[in-house]
Write a protein that holds these residues in place. Structure first.
Motif, PDB file in Angstrom:
ATOM      1  N   ARG A  89       0.829  -1.194   0.000  1.00 53.02           N
ATOM      2  CA  ARG A  89       0.000   0.000   0.000  1.00 53.02           C
ATOM      3  C   ARG A  89       0.871   1.254   0.000  1.00 53.02           C
ATOM      4  NH1 ARG A  89      -4.980  -1.377  -1.516  1.00 53.02           N
ATOM      5  NH2 ARG A  89      -5.773   0.572  -0.593  1.00 53.02           N
ATOM      6  N   ASP A  90       0.484   2.236  -0.781  1.00 61.14           N
ATOM      7  CA  ASP A  90       1.226   3.494  -0.837  1.00 61.14           C
ATOM      8  C   ASP A  90       1.012   4.349   0.409  1.00 61.14           C
ATOM      9  OD1 ASP A  90       2.330   2.972  -3.331  1.00 61.14           O
ATOM     10  OD2 ASP A  90       0.622   3.839  -4.405  1.00 61.14           O
ATOM     11  N   ASP A  91      -0.204   4.310   0.938  1.00 61.58           N
ATOM     12  CA  ASP A  91      -0.516   5.100   2.126  1.00 61.58           C
ATOM     13  C   ASP A  91       0.227   4.532   3.332  1.00 61.58           C
ATOM     14  OD1 ASP A  91      -2.521   7.076   3.532  1.00 61.58           O
ATOM     15  OD2 ASP A  91      -2.559   5.215   4.699  1.00 61.58           O
ATOM     16  N   PHE A  93      -0.220   4.648   6.557  1.00 58.48           N
ATOM     17  CA  PHE A  93      -1.044   4.000   7.572  1.00 58.48           C
ATOM     18  C   PHE A  93      -1.558   2.649   7.080  1.00 58.48           C
ATOM     19  CE2 PHE A  93      -5.152   3.295   9.760  1.00 58.48           C
ATOM     20  CZ  PHE A  93      -4.673   3.215  11.053  1.00 58.48           C
ATOM     21  N   GLU A  94      -1.999   2.590   5.836  1.00 54.50           N
ATOM     22  CA  GLU A  94      -2.474   1.327   5.279  1.00 54.50           C
ATOM     23  C   GLU A  94      -1.340   0.308   5.190  1.00 54.50           C
ATOM     24  OE1 GLU A  94      -4.410   2.141   1.576  1.00 54.50           O
ATOM     25  OE2 GLU A  94      -6.233   2.897   2.554  1.00 54.50           O
ATOM     26  N   HIS A  95      -0.145   0.778   4.854  1.00 56.12           N
ATOM     27  CA  HIS A  95       0.995  -0.143   4.816  1.00 56.12           C
ATOM     28  C   HIS A  95       1.309  -0.671   6.207  1.00 56.12           C
ATOM     29  CE1 HIS A  95       4.598  -2.157   3.636  1.00 56.12           C
ATOM     30  NE2 HIS A  95       5.396  -1.304   4.257  1.00 56.12           N
ATOM     31  N   ALA A  96       1.142   0.170   7.210  1.00 60.15           N
ATOM     32  CA  ALA A  96       1.351  -0.278   8.587  1.00 60.15           C
ATOM     33  C   ALA A  96       0.337  -1.358   8.959  1.00 60.15           C
ATOM     34  CB  ALA A  96       1.253   0.899   9.547  1.00 60.15           C
ATOM     35  N   ILE A  97      -0.901  -1.192   8.524  1.00 63.82           N
ATOM     36  CA  ILE A  97      -1.935  -2.187   8.808  1.00 63.82           C
ATOM     37  C   ILE A  97      -1.597  -3.522   8.151  1.00 63.82           C
ATOM     38  CG2 ILE A  97      -4.341  -2.813   8.343  1.00 63.82           C
ATOM     39  CD1 ILE A  97      -5.043   0.142   8.746  1.00 63.82           C
ATOM     40  N   GLU A  98      -1.220  -3.501   6.868  1.00 68.21           N
ATOM     41  CA  GLU A  98      -0.902  -4.764   6.208  1.00 68.21           C
ATOM     42  C   GLU A  98       0.345  -5.391   6.839  1.00 68.21           C
ATOM     43  OE1 GLU A  98      -0.436  -4.112   2.002  1.00 68.21           O
ATOM     44  OE2 GLU A  98       1.306  -2.789   2.245  1.00 68.21           O
ATOM     45  N   SER A  99       1.275  -4.565   7.312  1.00 65.39           N
ATOM     46  CA  SER A  99       2.465  -5.091   7.973  1.00 65.39           C
ATOM     47  C   SER A  99       2.105  -5.743   9.301  1.00 65.39           C
ATOM     48  CB  SER A  99       3.491  -3.977   8.191  1.00 65.39           C
ATOM     49  OG  SER A  99       3.976  -3.490   6.951  1.00 65.39           O
ATOM     50  N   MET A 100       1.153  -5.159  10.040  1.00 66.86           N
ATOM     51  CA  MET A 100       0.703  -5.779  11.292  1.00 66.86           C
ATOM     52  C   MET A 100       0.083  -7.139  11.035  1.00 66.86           C
ATOM     53  SD  MET A 100      -0.794  -2.902  13.907  1.00 66.86           S
ATOM     54  CE  MET A 100      -2.154  -2.381  12.869  1.00 66.86           C
ATOM     55  N   LEU A 101      -0.702  -7.248   9.968  1.00 70.02           N
ATOM     56  CA  LEU A 101      -1.300  -8.533   9.648  1.00 70.02           C
ATOM     57  C   LEU A 101      -0.228  -9.549   9.253  1.00 70.02           C
ATOM     58  CD1 LEU A 101      -3.703 -10.379   9.226  1.00 70.02           C
ATOM     59  CD2 LEU A 101      -4.122  -9.264   7.018  1.00 70.02           C
ATOM     60  N   ILE A 102       0.765  -9.112   8.506  1.00 66.10           N
ATOM     61  CA  ILE A 102       1.827 -10.007   8.059  1.00 66.10           C
ATOM     62  C   ILE A 102       2.619 -10.567   9.241  1.00 66.10           C
ATOM     63  CG2 ILE A 102       4.058 -10.008   6.848  1.00 66.10           C
ATOM     64  CD1 ILE A 102       2.707  -8.170   4.737  1.00 66.10           C
ATOM     65  N   THR A 103       2.719  -9.819  10.351  1.00 61.37           N
ATOM     66  CA  THR A 103       3.442 -10.343  11.521  1.00 61.37           C
ATOM     67  C   THR A 103       2.768 -11.585  12.093  1.00 61.37           C
ATOM     68  OG1 THR A 103       2.252  -8.949  13.126  1.00 61.37           O
ATOM     69  CG2 THR A 103       4.285  -8.052  12.161  1.00 61.37           C
ATOM     70  N   ARG A 104       1.501 -11.805  11.782  1.00 62.04           N
ATOM     71  CA  ARG A 104       0.793 -12.980  12.278  1.00 62.04           C
ATOM     72  C   ARG A 104       1.092 -14.226  11.457  1.00 62.04           C
ATOM     73  NH1 ARG A 104      -1.703  -8.647  14.225  1.00 62.04           N
ATOM     74  NH2 ARG A 104      -3.215  -8.844  15.919  1.00 62.04           N
ATOM     75  N   GLU A 105       1.745 -14.064  10.315  1.00 60.81           N
ATOM     76  CA  GLU A 105       1.989 -15.220   9.446  1.00 60.81           C
ATOM     77  C   GLU A 105       2.948 -16.231  10.070  1.00 60.81           C
ATOM     78  OE1 GLU A 105       4.550 -17.576   7.144  1.00 60.81           O
ATOM     79  OE2 GLU A 105       5.188 -15.508   7.562  1.00 60.81           O
ATOM     80  N   GLY A 106       3.996 -15.767  10.756  1.00 59.64           N
ATOM     81  CA  GLY A 106       4.971 -16.686  11.335  1.00 59.64           C
ATOM     82  C   GLY A 106       4.349 -17.674  12.306  1.00 59.64           C
ATOM     83  N   PRO A 107       3.630 -17.192  13.338  1.00 52.90           N
ATOM     84  CA  PRO A 107       2.964 -18.120  14.259  1.00 52.90           C
ATOM     85  C   PRO A 107       1.922 -19.001  13.565  1.00 52.90           C
ATOM     86  CG  PRO A 107       3.137 -15.938  15.239  1.00 52.90           C
ATOM     87  CD  PRO A 107       3.553 -15.796  13.799  1.00 52.90           C
ATOM     88  N   PHE A 108       1.223 -18.443  12.574  1.00 45.75           N
ATOM     89  CA  PHE A 108       0.223 -19.198  11.819  1.00 45.75           C
ATOM     90  C   PHE A 108       0.879 -20.374  11.089  1.00 45.75           C
ATOM     91  CE2 PHE A 108      -2.120 -19.664   7.723  1.00 45.75           C
ATOM     92  CZ  PHE A 108      -3.343 -20.078   8.223  1.00 45.75           C
ATOM     93  N   PHE A 151     -11.094  -8.858   0.806  1.00 48.19           N
ATOM     94  CA  PHE A 151      -9.671  -8.712   1.101  1.00 48.19           C
ATOM     95  C   PHE A 151      -9.447  -7.694   2.210  1.00 48.19           C
ATOM     96  CE2 PHE A 151      -9.786  -9.996  -3.475  1.00 48.19           C
ATOM     97  CZ  PHE A 151      -9.300 -11.287  -3.281  1.00 48.19           C
ATOM     98  N   LEU A 152      -8.198  -7.532   2.602  1.00 49.20           N
ATOM     99  CA  LEU A 152      -7.876  -6.566   3.650  1.00 49.20           C
ATOM    100  C   LEU A 152      -8.250  -5.160   3.204  1.00 49.20           C
ATOM    101  CD1 LEU A 152      -6.577  -5.761   6.340  1.00 49.20           C
ATOM    102  CD2 LEU A 152      -4.346  -5.779   5.180  1.00 49.20           C
ATOM    103  N   PHE A 153      -7.878  -4.831   1.951  1.00 50.79           N
ATOM    104  CA  PHE A 153      -8.252  -3.552   1.372  1.00 50.79           C
ATOM    105  C   PHE A 153      -9.140  -3.812   0.152  1.00 50.79           C
ATOM    106  CE2 PHE A 153      -4.259  -2.562   3.671  1.00 50.79           C
ATOM    107  CZ  PHE A 153      -4.781  -1.641   4.563  1.00 50.79           C
ATOM    108  N   ASP A 154      -8.977  -3.058  -0.898  1.00 48.28           N
ATOM    109  CA  ASP A 154      -9.902  -3.180  -2.025  1.00 48.28           C
ATOM    110  C   ASP A 154      -9.481  -4.220  -3.054  1.00 48.28           C
ATOM    111  OD1 ASP A 154      -7.673  -1.771  -2.740  1.00 48.28           O
ATOM    112  OD2 ASP A 154      -8.737  -0.200  -3.831  1.00 48.28           O
ATOM    113  N   ALA A 155      -8.335  -4.871  -2.851  1.00 48.78           N
ATOM    114  CA  ALA A 155      -7.864  -5.859  -3.811  1.00 48.78           C
ATOM    115  C   ALA A 155      -6.877  -6.798  -3.132  1.00 48.78           C
ATOM    116  CB  ALA A 155      -7.190  -5.161  -5.006  1.00 48.78           C
TER     117      ALA A 155
END
Length: 265
Positions: A89-91, A93-108, A151-155
């Motif tokens: 994401r270019d924005d 704040f939105e990039h921060a949100i997707e990054s927070m979600l990605i941190t959950r991938e390791g434990p998953f 999806f998390l955002f629009d795509a």
């Protein structure tokens, strides 16, 4: 981006599938050369020299000969290096949100792999609940931060690219552990996300049959090309081709089928 990057990877590796999805989404499937490494054999000394002795894959070699490791690092690098708009994401704040979600991938990912490799039938429910708890956490995250569905955002974006290969690999849990998400409200949003990710046209590099057959030895507790006791051929062997093999037995706790029964000889 001038020249061609090379990715050395394991067959059906979920971490390199992330890169393949990125290439497909960006319409640049030929921008990177993928070279398969046979994990049933010792590593090529030339490759070990490039990676300074480490065997973890994938690794990326730039046109200049530099080596990058770790799939998320490689994914973010290629996203920036490829021509055209980035997947991230270019924005800010939105990039921060997707990054927070990605941190959950390791434990998953860890929860899913520990579950399929478990050899104690008495521990099945404990492993299943650990994975369900992570799904519930992701469900809550999506309900909190995602204003669009599915999806998390629009795509389909960076977070989807990270998680989708793991959703696909967890077909081995469907098959060997009969795992499925409960049809209850606390899984509604994450189920929608998961289903949309798996159905996306850019994420169709692997099939359930392929995953179930090749990951059979994982279900017996032997990962990364290791041999199961009493067997002489890994389920990750290139030949015979997985399409020409029978489906493995679903009862992983009954012991390994023979090489012959698995169609490996």
């Amino acid at each position: 981006m001038s020249g061609k990057h090379i990715v050395y990877h394991i067959p059906v590796c979920p971490f390199s599938q992330r890169l393949e999805i990125l290439m497909a989404l960006r319409g640049q499937k030929d921008a990177v050369e993928f070279r398969v490494v046979d994990i049933t054999k010792p590593r090529d000394p030339a490759l070990l020299a490039k990676t300074q002795g480490t065997t973890a894959l994938p690794v990326l070699e730039t046109p200049e000969g530099a080596i990058l490791k770790e799939s998320l690092v490689i994914l973010r690098y290629l996203d920036e290096a490829l021509e055209g708009p980035t997947l991230r994401r270019d924005d800010p704040f939105e990039h921060a949100i997707e990054s927070m979600l990605i941190t959950r991938e390791g434990p998953f990912t860890m929860a899913g792999y520990l579950f399929v490799m478990n050899q104690d039938p008495d521990q099945r429910e404990a492993y299943a609940e650990k994975l369900r708890a992570i799904y519930r956490d992701i469900d809550g995250f999506l309900r909190c931060y995602s204003q669009k569905e599915p999806f998390l955002f629009d795509a389909f974006g960076l977070a989807e690219t990270v998680f989708t290969p793991m959703f696909k690999r967890f077909w081995f849990l469907d098959y060997y552990e009969e795992f499925e998400l409960p049809d209850t409200p606390e899984y509604r949003r994450v189920r929608m996300w998961k289903d949309a990710c798996m159905a996306h046209p850019a994420a169709q590099q692997v099939s359930k049959e392929e995953i179930v057959k090749l990951y059979y030895d994982y279900a017996l507790g032997a990962g990364n090309g290791a041999l199961v006791e009493g067997r002489s051929v890994s389920s990750f062997a290139f030949l015979p081709h997985w399409r020409d093999r029978p489906w493995p037995p679903r009862d992983k706790y009954a012991g390994s089928a023979s090489d012959a029964a698995l169609g490996l000889v």
